[in-house]
Design an enzyme around this catalytic site. Structure first.
Site, PDB file in Angstrom:
ATOM      1  N   ASP A  13       0.826  -1.220   0.000  1.00  0.00           N
ATOM      2  CA  ASP A  13       0.000   0.000   0.000  1.00  0.00           C
ATOM      3  C   ASP A  13       0.855   1.263   0.000  1.00  0.00           C
ATOM      4  O   ASP A  13       0.480   2.281   0.591  1.00  0.00           O
ATOM      5  CB  ASP A  13      -0.947   0.019   1.206  1.00  0.00           C
ATOM      6  CG  ASP A  13      -1.854  -1.191   1.247  1.00  0.00           C
ATOM      7  OD1 ASP A  13      -2.419  -1.528   0.192  1.00  0.00           O
ATOM      8  OD2 ASP A  13      -1.995  -1.805   2.321  1.00  0.00           O
ATOM      9  N   HIS A  43      -3.748  -1.654  -7.104  1.00  0.00           N
ATOM     10  CA  HIS A  43      -2.912  -0.482  -7.303  1.00  0.00           C
ATOM     11  C   HIS A  43      -3.786   0.639  -7.846  1.00  0.00           C
ATOM     12  O   HIS A  43      -4.699   0.393  -8.638  1.00  0.00           O
ATOM     13  CB  HIS A  43      -1.776  -0.788  -8.281  1.00  0.00           C
ATOM     14  CG  HIS A  43      -0.767  -1.745  -7.735  1.00  0.00           C
ATOM     15  ND1 HIS A  43       0.202  -2.333  -8.513  1.00  0.00           N
ATOM     16  CD2 HIS A  43      -0.564  -2.214  -6.485  1.00  0.00           C
ATOM     17  CE1 HIS A  43       0.953  -3.127  -7.757  1.00  0.00           C
ATOM     18  NE2 HIS A  43       0.501  -3.069  -6.534  1.00  0.00           N
ATOM     19  N   SER A  44      -3.523   1.863  -7.411  1.00  0.00           N
ATOM     20  CA  SER A  44      -4.358   2.979  -7.849  1.00  0.00           C
ATOM     21  C   SER A  44      -3.536   4.244  -8.029  1.00  0.00           C
ATOM     22  O   SER A  44      -2.503   4.430  -7.388  1.00  0.00           O
ATOM     23  CB  SER A  44      -5.486   3.239  -6.841  1.00  0.00           C
ATOM     24  OG  SER A  44      -4.956   3.626  -5.586  1.00  0.00           O
ATOM     25  N   ARG A 139       0.123 -28.884  -9.234  1.00  0.00           N
ATOM     26  CA  ARG A 139       0.028 -29.193 -10.664  1.00  0.00           C
ATOM     27  C   ARG A 139      -1.388 -29.572 -11.098  1.00  0.00           C
ATOM     28  O   ARG A 139      -1.601 -30.449 -11.933  1.00  0.00           O
ATOM     29  CB  ARG A 139       1.002 -30.310 -11.077  1.00  0.00           C
ATOM     30  CG  ARG A 139       2.408 -29.814 -11.325  1.00  0.00           C
ATOM     31  CD  ARG A 139       3.187 -29.691 -10.054  1.00  0.00           C
ATOM     32  NE  ARG A 139       3.670 -31.005  -9.631  1.00  0.00           N
ATOM     33  CZ  ARG A 139       4.149 -31.267  -8.419  1.00  0.00           C
ATOM     34  NH1 ARG A 139       4.183 -30.319  -7.498  1.00  0.00           N
ATOM     35  NH2 ARG A 139       4.582 -32.460  -8.115  1.00  0.00           N
ATOM     36  N   ARG A 257      -4.489   0.023   8.676  1.00  0.00           N
ATOM     37  CA  ARG A 257      -3.816   0.297   9.943  1.00  0.00           C
ATOM     38  C   ARG A 257      -2.559   1.120   9.645  1.00  0.00           C
ATOM     39  O   ARG A 257      -1.925   0.936   8.614  1.00  0.00           O
ATOM     40  CB  ARG A 257      -3.456  -1.024  10.617  1.00  0.00           C
ATOM     41  CG  ARG A 257      -4.663  -1.902  10.908  1.00  0.00           C
ATOM     42  CD  ARG A 257      -4.285  -3.362  11.031  1.00  0.00           C
ATOM     43  NE  ARG A 257      -3.304  -3.572  12.080  1.00  0.00           N
ATOM     44  CZ  ARG A 257      -2.494  -4.634  12.133  1.00  0.00           C
ATOM     45  NH1 ARG A 257      -2.532  -5.559  11.188  1.00  0.00           N
ATOM     46  NH2 ARG A 257      -1.638  -4.755  13.120  1.00  0.00           N
ATOM     47  N   GLY A 325       1.773  13.996  -2.569  1.00  0.00           N
ATOM     48  CA  GLY A 325       0.317  14.103  -2.559  1.00  0.00           C
ATOM     49  C   GLY A 325      -0.309  12.965  -3.328  1.00  0.00           C
ATOM     50  O   GLY A 325       0.383  12.145  -3.933  1.00  0.00           O
TER      51      GLY A 325
END
Length: 337
Positions: A13, A43-44, A139, A257, A325
Site C-alpha cells: 500500500d 494499485h491505484s 500441478r 492500519r 500528494g
C-alpha cells in the site's frame, strides 16, 4: 538498457503502481510487467481528486501511452478481473498474458471465502489467488493457455521481458510488500502466498538477473498494513482519523492500519533483501502536510529532507523520487535537481 524492478519495503500500500507508472513515463519504457501473487492486491493512481485509475490484475504502466503491459507467468490470473480492466481502460491492443499463468477459478474464490482461518486469522482478501497458487504447486490449476477468452492475449512473457530489457527499458511492478513474503517475513502466517522481493519479481516474469539494471524500493513515510499481523508503533483508528491520514484498501475497502513511524531495523532488513539502487519515498504529505503538492526539491520541507537523509542511511541507497500528494503529478524527481 535493462529492467527496473519496483518493490515495496514493508507491508504494501505504498504507491508502487504510481511509481511504476511514473517510471514508465520517465524512462519511455515500451513495456511494463506485473509480478506478484494475483488479484489480491490493488494499485491505484489519482488523476484528479475525484478521478482515479484502479487495477487488481494489470500494472499501471499503461498510463504512459507508449507503454504496453503484460502479466508474468508466476502471477495468478482471474479472467473476469482481467477482462474488466482491459475493457475499462481500452487496452486490448496493448496487453499480453503469459500462457503459463495459473488461473483463478470461481471454486478458488469460494474456497477462500469458506476458510475461517483465512478470514478471521490471516485477514485474507479472499480473491482466490492463494488457492490458485496452491493448486498450481500441486500441478492441478488450469493455465492461461486453457482459457478460450485469453487466447488473443497469450505470449511468452519471459522471452518478451528479456528481449525488451536487452534493447530498451523494462519496468516490472511487484505487488504487496517485502514483509508480507511467505518465506521471508517473520510474521507467518500473516503473510501472502509467495515472496514479494526483487528476486521474486524477476522470477515471476522470467527475467534473467543479467538484464536487471536497477531496483526501486518504495518506502512509505507513514507505514500501513491491511489485515492481521504485527505493526510496530500502531496508531489507533481515532488518531488516524484525527491526523487526516485515513486510507482504505483498493481490494477490501478496509481502513488501513497505520504506524507512527518507519520501523528502521525492518527497513534495513528489507534493503538487505532487495538491494535497491534507488528509493521512492511516498506518502510524504501524511508525514508532513506542509509538503503537500510540492513539485521541486526547493519546495520540500525540512522534516521531509531530514526523513530522506534517514532513509538513505538505513537503505544505503539514494532517494530519487518523493511523493508529495495523492495526485499523479505530485512527484518530485530528485534526479532532475
Amino acid at each position: 538498457m535493462g529492467a527496473i524492478i519496483v518493490v515495496d519495503a514493508l507491508w504494501g500500500d505504498s504507491g508502487k503502481g504510481k511509481v511504476a507508472a511514473y517510471l514508465s513515463r520517465r524512462e519511455a519504457a515500451p513495456l511494463c510487467l506485473r509480478a506478484g501473487i494475483g488479484t489480491n492486491a490493488g494499485h491505484s493512481v489519482y488523476i484528479t481528486e475525484e478521478n482515479s485509475i484502479r487495477t487488481r490484475q494489470l500494472p499501471l504502466g499503461f498510463m504512459n501511452d507508449g507503454t504496453a503491459v503484460g502479466i508474468g507467468s508466476g502471477v495468478a490470473v482471474d479472467p473476469r478481473v482481467f477482462a474488466a480492466e482491459v475493457e475499462r481502460y481500452n487496452l486490448a491492443e496493448r496487453v499480453k498474458v503469459d500462457y503459463r499463468c495459473p488461473i483463478i477459478t470461481e471454486e478458488h474464490i469460494a474456497r477462500e471465502k469458506a476458510s475461517q482461518h483465512l478470514s478471521e486469522t490471516v485477514g485474507s482478501t479472499k480473491s482466490g489467488s492463494g488457492a490458485a497458487q496452491a493448486d498450481f504447486v500441486l500441478r492441478q490449476a488450469p493455465q492461461a493457455k486453457d482459457i478460450p477468452e485469453l487466447q488473443p492475449y497469450l505470449a511468452d512473457i519471459a522471452q518478451l521481458a528479456n528481449d525488451t530489457a536487452r534493447r530498451k527499458q523494462l519496468i516490472v511492478e511487484c505487488s504487496q510488500g517485502t514483509f508480507l513474503s511467505l518465506a521471508l517475513s517473520p510474521d507467518y502466517p500473516f503473510v501472502t502466498s509467495g515472496n514479494c522481493t526483487v528476486a521474486a519479481a524477476a522470477d515471476d516474469v522470467g527475467l534473467s538477473w543479467r538484464n536487471i539494471s536497477g531496483a526501486v524500493m518504495v518506502v512509505k513515510a507513514v507505514p500501513s498494513r491491511v489485515g492481521a499481523g504485527p505493526l510496530p508503533g500502531e496508531l489507533g483508528a481515532d488518531e488516524i482519523q484525527q491526523r487526516g491520514i485515513a486510507e482504505y484498501g483498493v481490494v477490501t475497502g478496509r481502513l488501513r492500519r497505520k504506524a507512527a513511524e518507519i520501523p528502521w531495523d525492518m527497513l534495513g532488513y528489507a534493503a538487505m533483501l532487495n538491494g535497491p539502487t534507488e528509493i521512492a519515498l511516498t506518502f510524504c504529505d501524511h508525514f508532513d502536510p506542509a509538503v503537500t503538492g510540492a513539485r521541486s526539491r526547493a519546495e520540500l520541507t525540512a522534516p521531509v529532507l531530514e526523513l530522506i537523509a534517514k532513509v538513505e542511511e538505513a537503505c544505503d541507497a539514494p532517494v530519487t523520487i518523493v511523493e508529495t500528494g495523492k495526485l499523479f503529478e505530485h512527484m518530485v524527481d530528485l534526479r532532475e535537481g
